[in-house]
Design a protein around this motif. Structure first.
Motif, short mmCIF file in Angstrom:
data_model
loop_
_atom_site.label_atom_id
_atom_site.label_comp_id
_atom_site.label_asym_id
_atom_site.label_seq_id
_atom_site.Cartn_x
_atom_site.Cartn_y
_atom_site.Cartn_z
N TYR A 197 -2.85 7.85 1.58
CA TYR A 197 -3.78 6.88 2.16
C TYR A 197 -4.12 5.86 1.09
N ALA A 198 -3.92 4.58 1.43
CA ALA A 198 -4.11 3.51 0.44
C ALA A 198 -4.95 2.38 1.03
N GLU A 199 -5.51 1.56 0.14
CA GLU A 199 -6.37 0.46 0.55
C GLU A 199 -5.98 -0.83 -0.15
N PRO A 255 0.79 -1.24 0.00
CA PRO A 255 0.00 0.00 0.00
C PRO A 255 0.82 1.28 0.00
N SER A 256 1.95 1.32 0.71
CA SER A 256 2.74 2.56 0.76
C SER A 256 3.34 2.92 -0.60
N PHE A 257 3.47 1.93 -1.49
CA PHE A 257 4.05 2.18 -2.81
C PHE A 257 3.01 2.48 -3.89
N MET A 258 1.72 2.33 -3.58
CA MET A 258 0.71 2.47 -4.62
C MET A 258 0.69 3.85 -5.29
N THR A 312 -6.31 -0.86 5.37
CA THR A 312 -6.11 0.54 5.00
C THR A 312 -4.88 1.05 5.74
N GLN A 313 -4.15 1.93 5.08
CA GLN A 313 -2.92 2.44 5.67
C GLN A 313 -2.76 3.92 5.34
N GLN A 314 -2.25 4.66 6.30
CA GLN A 314 -1.75 6.01 6.03
C GLN A 314 -0.23 5.92 6.10
N CYS A 315 0.44 6.47 5.07
CA CYS A 315 1.87 6.25 4.90
C CYS A 315 2.60 7.57 4.68
N LEU A 357 2.67 4.46 8.36
CA LEU A 357 2.57 5.12 9.66
C LEU A 357 1.56 4.42 10.56
N ASP A 358 0.37 4.17 10.03
CA ASP A 358 -0.66 3.46 10.79
C ASP A 358 -1.46 2.58 9.85
N PHE A 359 -2.19 1.62 10.43
CA PHE A 359 -2.93 0.67 9.60
C PHE A 359 -4.17 0.20 10.33
N ALA A 360 -5.14 -0.26 9.54
CA ALA A 360 -6.35 -0.89 10.08
C ALA A 360 -6.62 -2.14 9.25
N LEU A 361 -6.43 -3.29 9.87
CA LEU A 361 -6.72 -4.57 9.23
C LEU A 361 -8.04 -5.08 9.79
N ARG A 362 -8.98 -5.36 8.90
CA ARG A 362 -10.28 -5.87 9.34
C ARG A 362 -10.56 -7.19 8.63
#
Length: 321
Positions: A289-291, A236-239, A306-309, A257-262
């Motif tokens: 911000y990537a998904e 995701p950080s490279f998208m 989802t991640q904020q990078c 930086l942060d992530f949410a795995l569901r």
């Protein structure tokens, strides 16, 4: 160095609600000399599982990277039990490493939530945004690299460099990229000069799809979910780079930086093929911000990440003159 996925994400108990990884985290695709973040997440998820009673299913992992992990030290996990009810369990995990001076450095905090099985009132699942080829029609990384080299888009050296950068993933997973996605067409931006089938789309509408499965047996639900967390952190950080005709090393820094795995199902089996779709949604002020979303072969959505990078440009050499 771990020789199996189970070893790479494995933990052993060192005290009450305290664990240490079996091996240090391994290097990933980041150009900086730091460990792949999926190793840290996977170990943290596994440690949380070790403190929860059978019958509780992981459905949410929210976390923050607080500092890079080294590749020469094992990870220490300290688990705090925040909630235990008949329906839910919540764990907070602090993951740290020993520094050469003996101090402990906090690398990550994550919160893992578990839920007992309940009857479903409704069942539905959104499809991927792009229609992708079946796994049987998708080439391997080696096949894509071989074709790009034969057509003169990349060099043999570049292909070897890509395999080295992604070796932590390719060692434990079989990965096939869908020809409809940008990653599959440019091999993660390695052949960034190629005109893709999505060049006419805005960057927020571009997608990359791939299939993956673990190539080694896993013996428990904890291992399968730790393996899922391990793999979902990839990419995701490279998208923003890959989907904007750039390569993975065209930024000064690109890391999570942060992530949410569901997780949306209770029967994840990472040794079976799963389809992953990745995209970037917004970028600015040095971040993006990537998904990533994941489906099984029956079209059931299994998980999302989802991640904020951080996304920094490379320093301008002329700025210091």
């Amino acid at each position: 160095m771990a020789t199996t996925l189970a070893e790479q994400i494995g933990v052993e108990e060192t005290g009450p609600d305290e664990f240490i990884s079996l091996f240090p985290p391994a290097r990933g695709g980041n150009q900086l000399p730091i460990a792949y973040g999926g190793c840290t997440i996977g170990v943290g998820v596994h440690a949380a599982f070790r403190t929860v009673k059978p019958g509780y299913n992981l459905y949410s992992v929210l976390g923050h990277f607080l500092g890079p992990s080294r590749t020469d030290q094992r990870l220490t996990c300290r688990v705090q039990r925040l909630r235990d009810t008949r329906t839910f369990a919540t764990r907070r995990v602090e993951i740290s490493q020993s520094l050469p001076n003996g101090e402990q450095r906090l690398c990550m905090t994550l919160q893992a939530d578990f839920h007992v099985s309940e009857p479903a009132m409704m069942e539905y699942s959104a499809p991927p945004e792009t229609r992708y080829s079946d796994v049987s029609q998708c080439p391997s990384v080696d096949k894509i690299a071989e074709e790009l080299v034969s057509k003169g888009y990349i060099t043999e050296e570049a292909a070897r460099s890509y395999r080295t950068a992604t070796s932590i993933l390719l060692t434990f997973f079989e990965n096939r990229f869908c020809p409809e996605g940008i990653w599959g067409q440019t091999l993660g931006g390695l052949a960034k000069q190629i005109r893709t089938t999505q060049d006419h789309l805005p960057i927020t509408s571009k997608t990359s799809g791939d299939w993956f499965r673990a190539t080694q047996p896993l013996s428990s639900t904890a291992e399968h979910l730790a393996a899922l967390a391990f793999m979902m952190d990839a990419g995701p950080s490279f998208m923003p780079l890959i989907h904007n005709n750039k390569g993975m090393h065209d930024a000064g820094a690109a890391s999570t930086l942060d992530f949410a795995l569901r997780i949306f199902v209770n029967d994840v089996d990472t040794t079976r093929w799963h389809l992953r779709e990745r995209m970037t949604r917004t970028a600015g002020v040095g971040r993006n911000y990537a998904e990533s979303r994941l489906w099984d072969q029956n079209g059931r959505m299994v998980a999302s990440m989802t991640q904020q990078c951080i996304l920094r440009p490379k320093p301008n050499p002329s700025a210091s003159l």
